[in-house]
Every structure is written in structure tokens, then in C-alpha cells.
Design a protein around this motif. Structure first.
Motif, PDB file in Angstrom:
ATOM      1  N   ALA A 264       8.365  -7.851   0.420  1.00  0.00           N
ATOM      2  CA  ALA A 264       7.394  -7.465  -1.064  1.00  0.00           C
ATOM      3  C   ALA A 264       6.834  -5.639  -1.092  1.00  0.00           C
ATOM      4  O   ALA A 264       7.068  -5.204  -2.056  1.00  0.00           O
ATOM      5  CB  ALA A 264       5.992  -8.404  -0.724  1.00  0.00           C
ATOM      6  N   TRP A 265       6.738  -5.019   0.530  1.00  0.00           N
ATOM      7  CA  TRP A 265       6.830  -3.777   0.417  1.00  0.00           C
ATOM      8  C   TRP A 265       7.638  -2.814  -0.148  1.00  0.00           C
ATOM      9  O   TRP A 265       6.768  -1.854  -0.652  1.00  0.00           O
ATOM     10  CB  TRP A 265       5.866  -3.608   1.910  1.00  0.00           C
ATOM     11  CG  TRP A 265       7.436  -3.863   2.858  1.00  0.00           C
ATOM     12  CD1 TRP A 265       7.237  -4.947   3.380  1.00  0.00           C
ATOM     13  CD2 TRP A 265       8.214  -2.686   3.146  1.00  0.00           C
ATOM     14  NE1 TRP A 265       8.851  -4.904   4.128  1.00  0.00           N
ATOM     15  CE2 TRP A 265       9.340  -3.358   3.787  1.00  0.00           C
ATOM     16  CE3 TRP A 265       8.341  -1.119   2.562  1.00  0.00           C
ATOM     17  CZ2 TRP A 265      10.222  -2.614   4.889  1.00  0.00           C
ATOM     18  CZ3 TRP A 265       9.610  -0.805   2.910  1.00  0.00           C
ATOM     19  CH2 TRP A 265      10.155  -1.590   4.250  1.00  0.00           C
ATOM     20  N   ALA A 266       8.320  -3.358  -0.483  1.00  0.00           N
ATOM     21  CA  ALA A 266       9.827  -2.686  -1.066  1.00  0.00           C
ATOM     22  C   ALA A 266      10.253  -2.362  -2.247  1.00  0.00           C
ATOM     23  O   ALA A 266      10.712  -2.001  -2.706  1.00  0.00           O
ATOM     24  CB  ALA A 266      10.912  -2.707   0.064  1.00  0.00           C
ATOM     25  N   GLN A 267       9.046  -3.659  -3.071  1.00  0.00           N
ATOM     26  CA  GLN A 267       9.696  -3.573  -4.051  1.00  0.00           C
ATOM     27  C   GLN A 267       9.616  -2.593  -5.830  1.00  0.00           C
ATOM     28  O   GLN A 267       8.137  -2.187  -5.303  1.00  0.00           O
ATOM     29  CB  GLN A 267       9.100  -4.626  -4.873  1.00  0.00           C
ATOM     30  CG  GLN A 267       8.917  -6.429  -4.312  1.00  0.00           C
ATOM     31  CD  GLN A 267      10.801  -6.245  -4.279  1.00  0.00           C
ATOM     32  OE1 GLN A 267      11.970  -6.030  -5.059  1.00  0.00           O
ATOM     33  NE2 GLN A 267      10.944  -6.589  -3.017  1.00  0.00           N
TER      34      GLN A 267
ATOM     35  N   PRO B  98       5.624   2.286   5.886  1.00  0.00           N
ATOM     36  CA  PRO B  98       5.442   0.937   4.464  1.00  0.00           C
ATOM     37  C   PRO B  98       5.892   0.430   4.482  1.00  0.00           C
ATOM     38  O   PRO B  98       5.470  -1.048   3.475  1.00  0.00           O
ATOM     39  CB  PRO B  98       6.552   1.779   3.469  1.00  0.00           C
ATOM     40  CG  PRO B  98       7.867   2.615   4.268  1.00  0.00           C
ATOM     41  CD  PRO B  98       7.395   2.585   5.546  1.00  0.00           C
ATOM     42  N   TRP B  99       6.470  -0.445   5.601  1.00  0.00           N
ATOM     43  CA  TRP B  99       6.723  -2.646   5.548  1.00  0.00           C
ATOM     44  C   TRP B  99       4.555  -2.800   5.681  1.00  0.00           C
ATOM     45  O   TRP B  99       4.745  -4.312   6.128  1.00  0.00           O
ATOM     46  CB  TRP B  99       7.482  -2.485   6.462  1.00  0.00           C
ATOM     47  CG  TRP B  99       7.930  -1.860   7.614  1.00  0.00           C
ATOM     48  CD1 TRP B  99       6.512  -2.365   9.046  1.00  0.00           C
ATOM     49  CD2 TRP B  99       8.126  -0.947   8.268  1.00  0.00           C
ATOM     50  NE1 TRP B  99       6.932  -1.595  10.272  1.00  0.00           N
ATOM     51  CE2 TRP B  99       8.363  -0.285   9.434  1.00  0.00           C
ATOM     52  CE3 TRP B  99       9.284  -0.126   7.317  1.00  0.00           C
ATOM     53  CZ2 TRP B  99       8.285   0.829  10.172  1.00  0.00           C
ATOM     54  CZ3 TRP B  99       8.986   0.995   8.073  1.00  0.00           C
ATOM     55  CH2 TRP B  99       9.222   1.766   9.741  1.00  0.00           C
ATOM     56  N   TYR B 140      -0.359  -2.034   0.911  1.00  0.00           N
ATOM     57  CA  TYR B 140       0.388  -1.851   1.535  1.00  0.00           C
ATOM     58  C   TYR B 140       0.467   0.224   0.828  1.00  0.00           C
ATOM     59  O   TYR B 140      -0.367   0.774  -0.352  1.00  0.00           O
ATOM     60  CB  TYR B 140       1.995  -1.900   1.483  1.00  0.00           C
ATOM     61  CG  TYR B 140       2.364  -2.927   1.682  1.00  0.00           C
ATOM     62  CD1 TYR B 140       2.568  -3.259   3.005  1.00  0.00           C
ATOM     63  CD2 TYR B 140       1.255  -3.758   1.151  1.00  0.00           C
ATOM     64  CE1 TYR B 140       2.834  -4.166   3.587  1.00  0.00           C
ATOM     65  CE2 TYR B 140       1.976  -5.641   1.817  1.00  0.00           C
ATOM     66  CZ  TYR B 140       2.540  -5.513   3.040  1.00  0.00           C
ATOM     67  OH  TYR B 140       2.729  -6.854   3.283  1.00  0.00           O
ATOM     68  N   LYS B 142       2.656   2.001  -0.423  1.00  0.00           N
ATOM     69  CA  LYS B 142       3.037   2.137  -2.675  1.00  0.00           C
ATOM     70  C   LYS B 142       1.388   2.274  -3.191  1.00  0.00           C
ATOM     71  O   LYS B 142       1.856   2.934  -4.215  1.00  0.00           O
ATOM     72  CB  LYS B 142       4.306   1.836  -2.969  1.00  0.00           C
ATOM     73  CG  LYS B 142       4.254  -0.181  -3.069  1.00  0.00           C
ATOM     74  CD  LYS B 142       4.691  -0.599  -3.722  1.00  0.00           C
ATOM     75  CE  LYS B 142       4.570  -1.956  -2.940  1.00  0.00           C
ATOM     76  NZ  LYS B 142       5.085  -3.511  -3.753  1.00  0.00           N
TER      77      LYS B 142
END
Ligand SMILES: Nc1ncnc2c1ncn2[C@@H]1O[C@H](COP(=O)(O)OP(=O)(O)OP(=O)(O)O)[C@@H](O)[C@H]1O
Ligand SMILES: [Mg+2]
Lengths: 267, 266
Positions: A264-267, B98-99, B140, B142
């Protein structure tokens, strides 16, 4: 209607989000157009029924084969081969691909070989595999592995090559060992890219499955459509194609869902 | 290792360090030329200099992420040989994982060390408070602004309780308003921890405001041109940029940086 809020205007602006109704309508429209074209060509008699069955005929064929119990086993035979081949290939390709993209020596060792094999047409190996393995499940699984594995390796190596060196350096200054850097930086950082690779190569696995089933099999959707060709049952051929398409659509959605859940962190 | 009495051992000693890169044409480019300096315990040392004078290179060498062509670097009397948790670093670009959430980023080094969960939690909570990110602990990266990301990076490095904190233009990419807030925050955090810091910046105001000692560097080849002690007491605040002492020092460094025959003004 103000220019800024008009959805028509938004549709024509690059990279602009749209209301869900508009998105669904557009997706639905594509299907309506495709089936509409098909229906008008077949029901209108533009193309003879021997070459193009009507949607109704294909639906009837589906009902018929489902009722007499032949469709289910064929579908399952295909799904089984794809699953086994794809899982074996992925389980090996993911770790080796990550190593290949992270360790220069692994890359030097594998890359020339992999790039050689990768360009060999899988179909040219089918006779060889039949000779070696026969025409059982193992043969079809081997063809899928052969077709998918080397592509997966290269794509996954590229994913891990793309990880920023700064992230790895940051982990070192936080006390990571090299092992930690692989397990706790390279692996999680690659996850979204790996899932994308799996999603794409799953489609190729279906392609190779049908190739294998057309040549040598006694069950599966490819075999079903080959047999239908011999009996001029064009409606069954269409049915097989539609089922493969639907199964592809379902697996694609499953991968999307998985990526949404675990990355989910990369969406 | 040189046998020096513990009290006299500087926290960081850079001894005659030269760094050369191979150029594509086959020659060598000297990024750092026989650089020597020391930073005593609990000092906030700042490197200022034009772009390309080797500031980042010097930090990478100290962190053990690169090796000098010749010369040695000692941290706490130990010769640097590869990276380690005793030298924390905040990088020029954003390097949060980022994870991981903010909390897990701060926890990263502690986990690698195998610290028990209860102890980890206590440290993470402390640093979340220090950098004012309690409310964002489960976000997170982002979902964070640039300033927040650098605050997490500072907390993440400090959580490891390193011997020295290396900071490579950590606020370089931030707008001037956020930058001022970050300087204020760093001053506060530093007052609490009194960590030895080696801080790189382009910004003369930032150098004087934060530093105890400023090393002015020159380029081509990278070297230390001048060492200046900042005659302004602590605790510091942003108002001090208007002090006459501050302005005198700023003028001095400005001329150091821009009058040199071989340096570019940038
Ligand atoms: N890997 C490399 N190969 C060749 N030259 C390099 C390499 N890394 C850095 N350099 C050169 O070494 C010099 C010092 O680089 P460095 O990044 O340390 O400078 P810097 O002072 O941090 O600059 P900036 O203020 O722009 O960040 C530069 O001239 C750069 O071009
Ligand atoms: Mg730099």
C-alpha cells in the motif's frame, strides 16, 4: 456549466482524475461496443455462422458443456498447469532475480546466458520437450516454466537494480550488515516491482499454456478448442477463448488486489 | 591506532586524507587533497564550501561508505573501516524507507541491533517527541512533507545513539521558511543531546547559527582553507542572525568563499 467543473472538460485534460461513474461507464462502453459489433456481424448474417457464432450460440455452448460436465474438468486442467508452472518459476526467479540485480558477480555469471535463452522461441522447444518428457502434465508445466522463467529473471533483476544506493547506504549507517541490506532493504523495496512483474508474466503463462495444449494434451481449454476445430464447432472455440480471457481478467484483478494489500505504501 | 590518553582523544580525527576519482578519460581527479582536522567531543562542526569541493565525499569517507585514496579517519580513537551504527548520517536526499512508517523508520537501527521491543518503544517515543512527529508516527513517508522526512531522518540517526552525527545539507532542499523551523528544531535537539556533529551546508547563515566551529573549504582540489570559531554563546536562537558578531563573521566567510582565485561563486 462552468468550464473548470465540466466532466467532459476533465476527460480531455491529461492526468486528471474522474468521478467513478464516468470511469465505470467508459469501461462498460468498451464491452458494449465489442459485443454489439459481434452481435451485429453474427445476427445480421454479415459473417456466416460457420465462422462467427452468435453470442447466444456461445452462451448455449457454455450451458451445454457445463451441464454434461466437460467444461469444468477442462478449465481445471488448464488452471492447474498454469498455477504449477507459474508458481515453480516465480519461486525460483524472484530470489535469483533479486540477487542478479544486486550483486554484480551474479549478474556477470547469469546475464549472458539468460539473455541467450530468453530469445529462443519457446515453441521450438515443444517437440524436444515431448520427446524428453512425453505429453503429460509435466511437459506443459515445463513449457510454461521455460517461457516465463527467464523473462521473470531479467525483469526482477531490473527491479532490484533500480533501488537507490542511498537507501542501502542509509541502512549501513544505521548498523545494517550486508545480509540485513538484502533482507530488510532490497527485498521490501523490490516488492511492488516484483508483484508487477508477476502480474505481467502471468499473462504470458496463459499464452504458453495454450500453445502447449494445442500441440499435445488430452485435456485443457487449448485441447478443447482444438477438438472443436476438428468438429467445426466454432461456438466451442469461442467459448474456450472467452473462458481463458475471463480467467486472465480474474488473475489480473487478484494481483492488483494483492499489490494494494501488501504494498500500500507504494500506491 | 595511536595510543592517546582518553581525555585527549578527539571524537573525530581526519588525518591527511586524500581522495581521488578516476576520470573517464583515464586521469585522476583530486576531490580532497591532504585534508586534516579534528572535532572534539560534543562540538558542532560545520563544513562550508562551494559546490563540488568535496563536502559530501568527506562525510561518506567518515561514514565508511567510501575509502580514502590515502590518509586515515578515526572516530572515538577507532580507525574507520567500513560503515557502522556508531556514525549516524542524514543524507542530502530523502532516504526514508518508504515501506516503513515513521515509527518503524526510527526503530530500524534498534531492530538491527536486536534490542528488545519495550526498550525500542521507549527510545522511539522519545525521539518522536523530540522532532514533533507524534501525530505522524504511523504515516508512510509519501504522506510527509520534505521537512518532516528530514526530521524523521534525524530522529532515526539519533535513536542509534551514535558517537557522531554526520549531516549532509539536510535542509538544502527545503523552502526558506521550513528551513528556519528545522534549524530551530535542530538547535533544540542538539541542546538536549550534545552530540558531536559534522554538518555540511552551502548556507553561511546556517553554518554560523548552528556551528561551534566552521571549516571553510575550497575547491579544485578540495581542501580546508580556514578554521573559524563562532564567538556566539549558547543556547542559540534565530534572532542572533542580526547580532553584529554574527554579521561580521558572515562577511568574513563570504569573502573567504567568494574572493579565492580558483573558486566559483555560487
Ligand atoms: N563517483 C565519482 N566519480 C568521479 N568524480 C566524483 C564522484 N563523486 C564525486 N565526484 C567529484 O568530486 C567532487 C566532490 O564531490 P562532492 O559530492 O563531495 O562535492 P560537494 O562539496 O558535496 O558538492 P555539493 O555541494 O554540490 O553537494 C566533485 O567535483 C564531483 O564532481
Ligand atoms: Mg554534496
Amino acid at each position: 456549466m462552468s468550464k473548470r467543473n465540466s466532466w467532459l472538460n476533465r476527460c480531455l485534460t491529461p492526468k486528471t482524475s474522474l468521478p467513478a461513474q464516468v470511469i465505470w461507464s467508459a469501461s462498460g462502453l468498451a464491452w458494449v461496443l465489442l459485443i454489439g459489433l459481434w452481435a451485429s456481424l453474427s445476427y445480421g448474417g454479415v459473417v456466416p455462422a460457420m465462422f462467427l457464432p452468435t453470442p447466444g450460440a456461445v452462451f448455449d455452448a457454455a450451458m451445454r458443456l457445463a451441464r454434461d460436465g466437460t467444461l469444468g474438468p477442462h478449465v481445471w486442467a488448464s488452471v492447474e498447469v498454469v498455477m504449477v508452472g507459474f508458481v515453480i518459476s516465480s519461486v525460483v526467479a524472484v530470489p535469483i532475480g533479486l540477487m542478479m540485480g544486486s550483486f554484480r558477480v551474479v549478474q556477470a555469471f547469469l546475464e549472458p546466458l539468460v539473455n541467450f535463452i530468453r530469445y529462443l522461441p519457446v515453441t521450438s522447444f515443444v517437440p524436444l520437450f515431448i520427446l524428453w518428457i512425453g505429453i503429460g502434465l509435466e511437459q506443459r508445466v515445463s513449457i510454461i516454466i521455460f517461457g516465463v522463467f527467464f523473462q521473470q529473471l531479467v525483469m526482477i533483476a531490473d527491479v532490484s537494480k533500480g533501488i537507490s544506493k542511498d537507501l542501502i547506504n542509509a541502512s549501513y549507517t544505521l548498523g545494517s550488515t550486508r545480509r540485513d541490506a538484502v533482507l530488510h532493504v532490497i527485498a521490501p523495496a523490490s516488492l511492488p516491482g516484483v508483484l508487477d512483474t508477476l502480474r505481467v508474466t502471468m499473462g504470458w503463462a496463459w499464452t504458453y499454456l495454450v500453445v502447449a495444449e494445442l500441440v499435445a494434451a488430452s485435456s485443457g481449454l487449448g485441447y478443447l478448442s482444438l477438438k472443436a476445430m476438428r468438429g467445426f464447432q466454432v461456438d466451442v472455440i469461442f467459448l474456450a477463448i472467452a473462458v481463458i480471457g475471463l480467467l486472465g481478467l480474474i488473475t489480473d484483478q487478484l494481483f492488483r488486489f494483492l499489490r494494494l494489500k501488501v504494498a500500500a505504501w507504494a500506491q | 591506532m595511536t595510543p592517546v590518553a582518553a581525555t585527549a582523544t578527539p571524537r573525530l580525527r581526519v588525518d591527511n586524507v586524500t581522495l581521488q576519482y578516476k576520470t573517464p578519460s583515464g586521469g585522476t581527479f583530486t576531490a580532497l587533497d591532504k585534508v586534516s582536522f579534528e572535532v572534539p567531543d560534543q562540538q558542532f562542526a560545520v563544513l562550508v564550501g562551494p559546490s563540488g569541493c568535496g563536502k559530501s565525499s568527506l562525510l561518506y569517507l567518515t561514514a565508511g561508505l567510501a575509502e580514502p585514496t590515502s590518509g586515515d579517519i578515526y572516530v572515538g580513537g577507532q580507525q574507520v573501516d567500513g560503515p557502522g551504527a556508531d556514525r549516524g548520517m542524514v543524507f542530502q536526499g530523502y532516504t526514508l524507507f518508504p515501506w516503513l512508517t515513521v515509527r518503524k523508520n526510527i526503530e530500524f537501527g534498534l531492530k538491527r541491533r536486536g534490542m528488545p521491543a519495550a526498550e525500542r518503544k521507549e527510545i522511539v517515543e522519545f525521539y518522536l517527541n523530540e522532532v514533533g512527529l507524534r501525530r505522524f508516527a504511523d504515516n508512510y513517508s509519501k504522506q510527509l512533507s520534505g521537512g518532516m522526512m528530514q526530521r524523521v531522518a534525524i530522529a532515526r540517526a539519533l535513536a542509534n545513539d551514535p558517537q557522531i552525527l554526520l549531516m549532509d545539507e539536510p535542509f538544502g532542499a527545503l523552502d526558506s521558511q521550513t528551513r528556519l523551523q528545522m534549524q530551530q528544531l535542530l538547535l533544540k535537539v542538539w541542546e538536549h543531546s550534545k552530540k558531536t556533529v559534522l554538518f555540511v551546508t552551502h548556507d553561511i547563515d546556517e553554518a554560523i547559527l548552528l556551528g561551534d566551529r566552521i571549516f571553510v573549504m575550497g575547491a579544485r582540489p578540495g581542501r580546508i582553507k580556514e578554521v573559524l570559531d563562532v564567538p556566539i554563546g549558547r543556547p542559540r536562537n534565530l534572532d542572533m542572525v542580526m547580532d553584529p558578531e554574527f554579521i561580521r563573521m558572515k562577511r568574513n566567510i563570504f569573502h573567504q568563499l567568494h574572493d579565492g582565485p580558483d573558486d566559483h561563486a555560487d
